[in-house]
Design a protein around this motif. Structure first.
Motif, mmCIF file in Angstrom:
data_model
loop_
_atom_site.group_PDB
_atom_site.id
_atom_site.type_symbol
_atom_site.label_atom_id
_atom_site.label_comp_id
_atom_site.label_asym_id
_atom_site.label_seq_id
_atom_site.Cartn_x
_atom_site.Cartn_y
_atom_site.Cartn_z
ATOM 1 N N ALA A 171 0.845 -1.210 0.000
ATOM 2 C CA ALA A 171 0.000 0.000 0.000
ATOM 3 C C ALA A 171 0.875 1.253 0.000
ATOM 4 C CB ALA A 171 -0.923 0.000 1.207
ATOM 5 N N LEU A 172 2.088 1.124 0.518
ATOM 6 C CA LEU A 172 2.940 2.305 0.635
ATOM 7 C C LEU A 172 4.098 2.300 -0.357
ATOM 8 C CD1 LEU A 172 2.587 2.615 4.430
ATOM 9 C CD2 LEU A 172 1.616 4.046 2.661
ATOM 10 N N ARG A 173 3.879 1.635 -1.477
ATOM 11 C CA ARG A 173 4.873 1.734 -2.548
ATOM 12 C C ARG A 173 4.846 3.174 -3.065
ATOM 13 N NH1 ARG A 173 0.177 -0.251 -4.124
ATOM 14 N NH2 ARG A 173 -0.726 0.384 -6.118
ATOM 15 N N PRO A 174 5.919 3.595 -3.742
ATOM 16 C CA PRO A 174 5.967 4.985 -4.212
ATOM 17 C C PRO A 174 4.832 5.317 -5.180
ATOM 18 C CG PRO A 174 8.121 3.957 -4.330
ATOM 19 C CD PRO A 174 7.157 2.867 -3.979
ATOM 20 N N VAL A 175 4.714 6.593 -5.473
ATOM 21 C CA VAL A 175 3.653 7.057 -6.373
ATOM 22 C C VAL A 175 3.782 6.341 -7.709
ATOM 23 C CG1 VAL A 175 2.587 9.081 -7.448
ATOM 24 C CG2 VAL A 175 3.884 9.342 -5.329
ATOM 25 N N ASP A 176 2.686 5.731 -8.171
ATOM 26 C CA ASP A 176 2.765 5.035 -9.454
ATOM 27 C C ASP A 176 1.647 5.455 -10.405
ATOM 28 O OD1 ASP A 176 0.652 3.882 -8.163
ATOM 29 O OD2 ASP A 176 1.371 1.824 -8.286
ATOM 30 N N THR A 177 0.950 6.533 -10.083
ATOM 31 C CA THR A 177 -0.075 7.024 -11.001
ATOM 32 C C THR A 177 0.587 7.967 -12.002
ATOM 33 O OG1 THR A 177 -0.584 8.833 -9.500
ATOM 34 C CG2 THR A 177 -1.942 6.863 -9.309
ATOM 35 N N ALA A 178 0.056 7.973 -13.215
ATOM 36 C CA ALA A 178 0.691 8.760 -14.280
ATOM 37 C C ALA A 178 0.770 10.236 -13.916
ATOM 38 C CB ALA A 178 -0.092 8.573 -15.575
ATOM 39 N N ASP A 179 -0.232 10.736 -13.208
ATOM 40 C CA ASP A 179 -0.195 12.172 -12.922
ATOM 41 C C ASP A 179 0.451 12.506 -11.582
ATOM 42 O OD1 ASP A 179 -2.385 10.925 -11.933
ATOM 43 O OD2 ASP A 179 -3.809 12.505 -12.418
ATOM 44 N N GLY A 180 0.997 11.517 -10.873
ATOM 45 C CA GLY A 180 1.908 11.835 -9.770
ATOM 46 C C GLY A 180 1.279 12.153 -8.430
ATOM 47 N N LEU A 181 0.116 11.602 -8.123
ATOM 48 C CA LEU A 181 -0.421 11.807 -6.774
ATOM 49 C C LEU A 181 -1.406 10.704 -6.431
ATOM 50 C CD1 LEU A 181 -3.095 14.674 -6.620
ATOM 51 C CD2 LEU A 181 -2.508 13.470 -8.686
ATOM 52 N N PHE A 182 -1.608 10.483 -5.148
ATOM 53 C CA PHE A 182 -2.682 9.609 -4.692
ATOM 54 C C PHE A 182 -3.017 9.941 -3.248
ATOM 55 C CE2 PHE A 182 1.098 7.180 -3.482
ATOM 56 C CZ PHE A 182 0.784 6.708 -2.222
ATOM 57 N N VAL A 183 -4.190 9.475 -2.832
ATOM 58 C CA VAL A 183 -4.595 9.622 -1.438
ATOM 59 C C VAL A 183 -4.636 8.235 -0.815
ATOM 60 C CG1 VAL A 183 -6.482 10.273 0.118
ATOM 61 C CG2 VAL A 183 -5.961 11.702 -1.867
ATOM 62 N N LEU A 184 -3.870 8.060 0.254
ATOM 63 C CA LEU A 184 -3.911 6.809 1.010
ATOM 64 C C LEU A 184 -5.041 6.954 2.028
ATOM 65 C CD1 LEU A 184 -2.194 4.147 1.688
ATOM 66 C CD2 LEU A 184 -1.353 5.519 3.605
ATOM 67 N N ALA A 215 -2.096 20.098 -9.109
ATOM 68 C CA ALA A 215 -2.137 20.175 -10.574
ATOM 69 C C ALA A 215 -0.893 19.490 -11.128
ATOM 70 C CB ALA A 215 -2.179 21.631 -11.027
ATOM 71 N N SER A 216 -1.128 18.555 -12.044
ATOM 72 C CA SER A 216 -0.032 17.750 -12.584
ATOM 73 C C SER A 216 0.440 18.295 -13.929
ATOM 74 C CB SER A 216 -0.524 16.306 -12.756
ATOM 75 O OG SER A 216 0.430 15.561 -13.475
ATOM 76 N N ILE A 217 1.744 18.462 -14.063
ATOM 77 C CA ILE A 217 2.302 18.919 -15.342
ATOM 78 C C ILE A 217 1.980 17.916 -16.442
ATOM 79 C CG2 ILE A 217 4.601 17.891 -14.929
ATOM 80 C CD1 ILE A 217 3.900 21.224 -16.752
ATOM 81 N N ARG A 218 1.788 16.658 -16.059
ATOM 82 C CA ARG A 218 1.547 15.606 -17.056
ATOM 83 C C ARG A 218 0.162 15.721 -17.672
ATOM 84 N NH1 ARG A 218 5.564 11.623 -15.514
ATOM 85 N NH2 ARG A 218 7.405 12.942 -15.320
ATOM 86 N N ARG A 219 -0.701 16.493 -17.068
ATOM 87 C CA ARG A 219 -2.048 16.666 -17.626
ATOM 88 C C ARG A 219 -2.184 17.933 -18.459
ATOM 89 N NH1 ARG A 219 -6.182 13.269 -16.298
ATOM 90 N NH2 ARG A 219 -5.553 11.750 -14.733
ATOM 91 N N THR A 220 -1.160 18.760 -18.456
ATOM 92 C CA THR A 220 -1.247 20.024 -19.189
ATOM 93 C C THR A 220 -0.985 19.792 -20.677
ATOM 94 O OG1 THR A 220 1.099 20.464 -18.788
ATOM 95 C CG2 THR A 220 -0.457 21.389 -17.211
ATOM 96 N N ALA A 221 -1.467 20.726 -21.477
ATOM 97 C CA ALA A 221 -1.196 20.685 -22.917
ATOM 98 C C ALA A 221 -0.519 22.004 -23.276
ATOM 99 C CB ALA A 221 -2.504 20.522 -23.683
ATOM 100 N N LEU A 222 0.796 21.957 -23.453
ATOM 101 C CA LEU A 222 1.557 23.167 -23.795
ATOM 102 C C LEU A 222 2.188 22.958 -25.163
ATOM 103 C CD1 LEU A 222 3.427 23.726 -20.417
ATOM 104 C CD2 LEU A 222 1.825 25.348 -21.437
ATOM 105 N N SER A 223 2.358 24.053 -25.892
ATOM 106 C CA SER A 223 2.995 23.923 -27.202
ATOM 107 C C SER A 223 4.486 23.622 -27.018
ATOM 108 C CB SER A 223 2.833 25.226 -27.990
ATOM 109 O OG SER A 223 3.608 26.232 -27.372
ATOM 110 N N THR A 224 5.090 23.035 -28.037
ATOM 111 C CA THR A 224 6.533 22.752 -27.943
ATOM 112 C C THR A 224 7.322 24.060 -27.807
ATOM 113 O OG1 THR A 224 6.465 22.531 -30.335
ATOM 114 C CG2 THR A 224 6.684 20.506 -29.091
#
Ligand SMILES: O=C(O)CCC(=O)C(=O)O
Ligand SMILES: [Fe+2]
Length: 329
Positions: free
Chosen positions: A56-69, A176-185
């Motif tokens: 249950a306490l393995r490191p963060v493994d969600t794509a957007d980098g957060l979870f609630v235990l 807010a996760s940077i992985r969910r943002t849509a920024l131009s190159t």
């Protein structure tokens, strides 16, 4: 109860009881959650925890980098009043300090700063009279703008762990996760340039005297797994940057606002955020100042061997202070 906007990792009752009992044992043995001997004992205590807890306490493994235990159950009446200031917290809720240290040690190495909350490894985040308008954990009446924790410091935590003791008014932490943002190159390329520094924040009493001005740092960094960020607009001298960079930075702020989620932690919830991927903040609220205020405990964790930051950040010396590590393991 509204559904949680962040991924929830359940901790079953048996695993929660095991974790709490081990924490209680450490506290009984060492007398204080701030005992150096207790800190040193953490890796061994963690090694003795069962598979379910460790899983249950393995490191963060969600794509957007957060979870609630979810699954820990602090007893509100046993906690005593919410401290009015971090400096008077003492041993209030000390059992949960130890739980948080175990959680942190399972994910990496807890760190502390000499100049922040007396060098404690677990901070108390409570609203405090006279600090309402600051950009620190002690504020209340203002929006705590989304930020990377300890953004100014190259030795900052990889993970931020926030455990809720009390939150009667359902005041949300934002993430807010940077992985969910849509920024131009083009915008990404702008923000990968080191243009302006990030200055030490108000929570660092001692670091304010650090030598000279920090060097400019990149806001975004590309890794094999995706973008990471180092972001704290409240402490970034934005007006020193050129116009093209400023526009890209503004679009990043807009994108982070667009993808931001508001997580209202319940007692016992532990929010784990990847400090390289997620910026966090808090909505404004009215403090009660009657002993029933919102109360979080916070730990900062380094994960050895991570490759989420530019090489240039590997050396944290010259930043006034270096992080203290809870143990070597
Ligand atoms: O109070 C919160 O929800 C978050 C405060 C914060 O920024 C922190 O504890 O680092
Ligand atoms: Fe923060």
């Amino acid at each position: 109860m509204p559904t949680c906007p962040a991924p929830v990792r359940p901790l079953d009752a048996t695993a929660a009881a095991e974790l709490t009992a081990v924490a209680a044992g450490l506290l009984a043995e060492h007398g204080s959650a701030t005992s150096p001997a207790l800190l040193a004992a953490l890796p061994k205590a963690c090694a003795g925890l069962g598979h379910t807890v460790r899983q249950a306490l393995r490191p963060v493994d969600t794509a957007d980098g957060l979870f609630v235990l979810r699954g820990l159950t602090p007893d509100d009446s046993g906690l005593g009043p919410t401290p009015g200031h971090w400096s008077t917290a003492g041993e209030s809720g000390a059992l949960w300090d130890v739980v948080l240290l175990l959680v942190s040690t399972l994910m990496g190495t807890p760190i502390a700063w000499e100049g922040q909350q007396d060098g404690r490894f677990v901070h108390n985040i409570v609203p405090s009279p006279g600090h309402e308008g600051e950009q620190t954990g002690a504020s209340s009446s203002v929006l705590l703008t989304p930020h990377t924790e300890d953004a100014f410091h190259p030795g900052r935590a990889h993970l931020l762990v926030l455990c809720c003791m009390r939150n009667h008014d359902d005041i949300a932490t934002t993430a807010a996760s940077i992985r969910r943002t849509a920024l131009s190159t083009e915008d990404i390329a702008q923000l990968e340039r080191p243009v302006v520094p990030i200055l030490p924040d108000d929570a660092y009493e001692r670091a304010q005297r650090f030598p000279g001005r920090p060097a400019p740092v990149p806001t975004l960094f590309d890794t094999a797994e995706g973008l990471t960020l180092r972001f704290d607009p409240a402490y970034t001298p934005l007006d020193e940057a050129d116009a093209a960079w400023r526009q890209a930075y503004r679009r990043l702020e807009d994108e982070l606002a667009r993808v931001s989620v508001a997580v209202s932690l319940r007692p016992g919830d532990v929010l784990v955020v990847d400090n390289d991927i997620v910026v966090h903040g808090r909505v404004p609220f009215r403090a009660r100042y009657d002993g029933t205020d919102r109360w979080l405990k916070r730990a900062s964790v380094r994960v050895p061997g991570r490759r989420t930051r530019p090489e240039a950040e590997a050396d944290e010396h010259g930043y006034g202070q270096t992080a203290l590590e809870a143990h070597t393991s």
